[in-house]
Design an enzyme around this catalytic site. Structure first.
Site, PDB file in Angstrom:
ATOM      1  N   GLY A  37       0.821  -1.203   0.000  1.00  9.40           N
ATOM      2  CA  GLY A  37       0.000   0.000   0.000  1.00  9.40           C
ATOM      3  C   GLY A  37       0.858   1.258   0.000  1.00  9.40           C
ATOM      4  N   SER A  38       0.365   2.300   0.673  1.00  7.21           N
ATOM      5  CA  SER A  38       1.023   3.611   0.603  1.00  7.21           C
ATOM      6  C   SER A  38       2.382   3.668   1.285  1.00  7.21           C
ATOM      7  CB  SER A  38       0.113   4.676   1.219  1.00  7.21           C
ATOM      8  OG  SER A  38      -1.086   4.783   0.469  1.00  7.21           O
ATOM      9  N   SER A  39       2.731   2.640   2.089  1.00  7.21           N
ATOM     10  CA  SER A  39       4.070   2.627   2.680  1.00  7.21           C
ATOM     11  C   SER A  39       5.136   2.506   1.598  1.00  7.21           C
ATOM     12  CB  SER A  39       4.217   1.460   3.669  1.00  7.21           C
ATOM     13  OG  SER A  39       4.137   0.210   3.003  1.00  7.21           O
ATOM     14  N   PHE A  40       4.682   2.182   0.361  1.00  6.17           N
ATOM     15  CA  PHE A  40       5.603   2.028  -0.758  1.00  6.17           C
ATOM     16  C   PHE A  40       5.823   3.332  -1.525  1.00  6.17           C
ATOM     17  CE2 PHE A  40       6.816   0.426  -5.013  1.00  6.17           C
ATOM     18  CZ  PHE A  40       7.859  -0.413  -4.634  1.00  6.17           C
ATOM     19  N   LYS A  41       5.023   4.340  -1.257  1.00  2.00           N
ATOM     20  CA  LYS A  41       5.114   5.576  -2.048  1.00  2.00           C
ATOM     21  C   LYS A  41       6.485   6.252  -2.000  1.00  2.00           C
ATOM     22  CE  LYS A  41       0.140   6.463  -1.867  1.00  2.00           C
ATOM     23  NZ  LYS A  41      -0.965   7.167  -1.181  1.00  2.00           N
TER      24      LYS A  41
END
Length: 733
Positions: A462-466
């Site tokens: 999820g957004s922890s990858f942004k």
């Protein structure tokens, strides 16, 4: 009359004859598996000569054909020992010491005054206790052998056998004893020397038959009411208990082991709030002692002090199986040895197990040692010291124990892994004390999967990858810090064009100005979907492979490889757009993700994670120059604001005394784009910006099933709790 002088005859031309026989086979092998190499001069005689007969005898020995060996004995030897006793004597000794690779070197022959011909030879063999080597002599005598027509032949040589043919100095009543000095298994320690696995004490519940109530009509002749009480308290069938009591070795004063329980922690009982499980254990043992014949005594066991709080990390040992013994031949395992089954116990099995000492000796019938044939000294197993901090490990478990989760904690300055936590969990001590079938079934049928080691798996980030997408965008030049994608990125729903059909990328918050920093603070899916499309599939995949995707993580524990697609490439625009914010088919292991986050405080260097403790830890690069120092700083400054800004998704973790940088993430797990029944994973990656802190910390946590239950806020709140315990706030002076 003068005494006749003993004659000596050498059977070689110019000098003594030397015959070397090598039998390269384990005695337990079949005859077809034995190899015999003989070099000797031809005798030119029909009957076999003594050296040839000794060679044949050794060949039969290699094949384990003790009956054929017996046929080579002379008549008097066969009167002295029966075939049955001969076979048993040789088999028990040779196979008992696991004799193998027997080599004999025939030094020569000599004729004795009694007419016998002696063969002198050197024997060398491998055994359980190492190499055995000795010089020996065996006599052969011509013996008339009846022919088929009943007439006696001119004679054939036969062996004059005594026990010393096996080993010199071995008498008829002597035995060959193999004794084992068991090695102590090494301990597993944390960074501060605290025990994670090692010697411990448990409570052995046993029965003394002579003190039990008797009843001729009861099971096994004992009082049924007592056995039924014991069965109910220990979870063992009455049949199982009576079977133990009926063993052949059991006497009235024997202590018959029934079950092993955890040792009662006396210190814990004195605490203000004693552990409930400890109180229950104390009550159980007190009630057991009210049953006649029950005795409880201390017994040494392998102990795991942290139990369920570190079970997936530490693992456990179990008794070896027949399959284990077959898989590890020659490695010193005995039928009652233990072997590491999982975690550190399995990973460092070779170092931990040590080497048992073994001694092979000839002993008299009174047990007195007569001659040591071979010995190997005991070598205890090594202690393994890990980078793990027990206090942090327990703190994380306590914070997350009511959720399905996993957490990786690292020192962002060195790469040391400080904690690996999985919840829910199981108590690895149960495997040592004896786990009932009911408990094993319950663990495996528990829908929360307590046996699953989540920190070895991979998940949608999820957004922890942004931040990773941001780094690739900055590195390729496709995205700049002030990139706004045409001022339309602040909408809450977006698609590239009509070719996407009904599919839209959505986000939760509008904001201004639109740029990379604010996109991270507000966790804007649309911004990173557009960023991925602008970077392009080829550069995204190349950038991810540079960051370790589709490769093994260089870590002591094997973890799942990260992927950006279920196939070799990112196949569609929608998949590419979704990949930009950690969805699509993107999967990554938490250890891998934690390592990637080290590039931000280390200005472009991804550190290698490691578990083995070093006195003077120094960072080791896994990926050097993963990005430029400038780009790492751009991303880190935004991650600081994710926590410090009141609009940041990680703001609840903010502290006034320590600067934290982090990123939240919520990943949707569903069967299809239209699936409304799927669940969500909540992530929080957070670290102390200042690497010069006494105890810097980087932590990546993943919590399952957070849909409609707080999302990533669950991970944020629990991580905050852990950070406050690990780095307490300084009191005002």
């Amino acid at each position: 009359m003068s005494r006749r002088r003993r004659r000596s005859r050498r059977r070689s031309g110019a000098g003594r004859m030397v015959l070397i026989v090598i039998i390269a086979a384990v005695l337990l092998a079949a005859a077809a598996g034995a190899f015999l190499f003989v070099t000797h001069r031809s005798t030119g005689q029909k009957q076999k000569q003594p050296d040839e007969l000794l060679t044949e005898y050794m060949q039969f020995l290699a094949a384990g054909n003790y009956d054929a060996m017996y046929e080579l004995l002379n008549a008097q030897s066969r009167l002295n020992i029966s075939r049955e006793d001969f076979v048993a004597r040789n088999r028990n000794i040779y196979e008992g010491i696991e004799a193998a690779n027997i080599r004999i070197e025939i030094k020569g022959t000599e004729q004795k005054e009694n007419g016998a011909e002696a063969v002198n030879y050197q024997t060398t063999m491998n055994s359980l206790a190492g190499e055995i080597s000795f010089f020996n002599q065996v006599d052969f005598q011509l013996e008339e052998i009846p022919g088929e027509d009943g007439k006696k032949s001119a004679g054939e040589y036969r062996m004059i056998w005594n026990d010393w043919v096996i080993f010199p100095q071995l008498g008829r009543t002597d035995k060959v004893r193999v004794s084992t000095d068991r090695a102590d298994r090494g301990s597993i320690l944390d960074r501060n020397g605290n025990l994670l696995a090692g010697k411990g004490t448990a409570s052995l519940v046993g029965l003394v038959p002579g003190k039990m109530n008797r009843d001729p009509a009861g099971p096994g002749g004992y009082a049924a009411v007592d056995l039924e009480r014991l069965s109910g308290l220990l979870g063992i069938s009455v049949e199982g208990i009576t079977k133990k009591l009926s063993a052949g070795w059991v006497k009235d004063d024997s202590l018959v082991p029934v079950k092993t329980l955890k040792h009662v922690d006396e210190l814990n009982l004195l605490a203000d709030k004693p552990d409930e499980a400890n109180l229950q254990n104390q009550a159980l043992q007190e009630e057991l002692l009210t049953i006649p014949g029950v005795m409880i005594t201390d017994t040494a066991v392998r102990s795991y002090p942290l139990g369920e709080k570190a079970a997936h990390l530490v693992g456990y040992v179990q008794n070896v199986t027949a399959e284990d013994l077959e898989k590890h031949p020659g490695e010193g395992y005995l039928t009652d040895s233990v072997i590491g089954r999982s975690g550190m116990e399995g990973l460092f099995e070779k170092e931990l197990k040590g080497q048992n000492g073994t001694r092979i000796a000839i002993v008299t019938q009174d047990g007195e040692e007569k001659l040591v044939l071979a010995s190997i000294p005991r070598a205890d197993g090594q202690d393994i010291r890990l980078t793990i901090d027990s206090r942090l490990q327990q703190s994380i478990y306590d914070a997350f124990q009511d959720r399905k989760s996993c957490t990786v904690a690292m020192n962002p300055r060195t790469g040391e892994v400080l904690a690996l936590v999985n919840t829910p969990s199981y108590d690895n001590n149960d495997f040592i004390l004896g786990m009932s079938q009911e408990k094993w079934t319950a663990l495996n049928e528990d829908e929360r999967n307590p046996m699953l080691n989540r920190f070895r798996q991979r998940f949608a980030p999820g957004s922890s990858f942004k931040p990773i997408t941001g780094i690739i965008g900055l590195s390729t030049g496709a995205v700049g810090p002030q990139e706004n994608f045409g001022e339309d990125a602040a909408g809450l729903s977006w698609q590239k064009d009509g070719s996407w059909g009904r599919y839209y990328v959505t986000t939760l918050h509008g904001y201004s100005p639109v740029n990379l920093e604010n996109a991270l603070i507000y966790s804007d899916n649309i911004y990173f979907a557009k960023a991925a499309l602008k970077i392009g599939g080829e550069d995204i995949m190349k950038g991810l492979e540079t960051l370790g995707f589709n490769q093994e993580v260089p870590f002591e524990i094997s973890v799942a490889n990260a992927q950006y697609s279920n196939t070799e490439t990112i196949g569609t625009e929608i998949q590419l757009a979704d990949s930009g914010y950690g969805q699509g088919q993107m999967l990554i292991n938490p250890v891998h993700l934690a390592s990637l986050y080290t590039m931000f405080p280390n200005r472009g260097t991804v550190l290698k994670p490691y578990l083995l403790y070093k006195e003077n830890p120094a960072p080791e690069a896994w990926i050097e120059n993963a990005c430029t120092p400038e780009n790492a700083e751009i991303i880190e400054n935004a991650l600081v604001k994710v926590v410090s800004s009141e609009h940041g998704t990680g703001h609840k973790a903010m502290r006034d005394d320590v600067v934290l940088a982090g990123k939240t993430g919520t990943a949707e797990i569903k069967a299809s784009k239209d699936d409304a029944t799927g669940t969500e994973l909540g992530w929080f990656a957070v670290y102390t910006k200042d690497l010069n802190l006494e105890n810097p910390l980087l932590m990546v946590s993943m919590v399952e099933d957070v849909k409609n239950d707080g999302g990533s806020k669950v991970a944020v709140e629990k991580s905050k709790e852990v950070f406050e315990q690990y780095i307490p706030k300084k009191s005002a002076e």
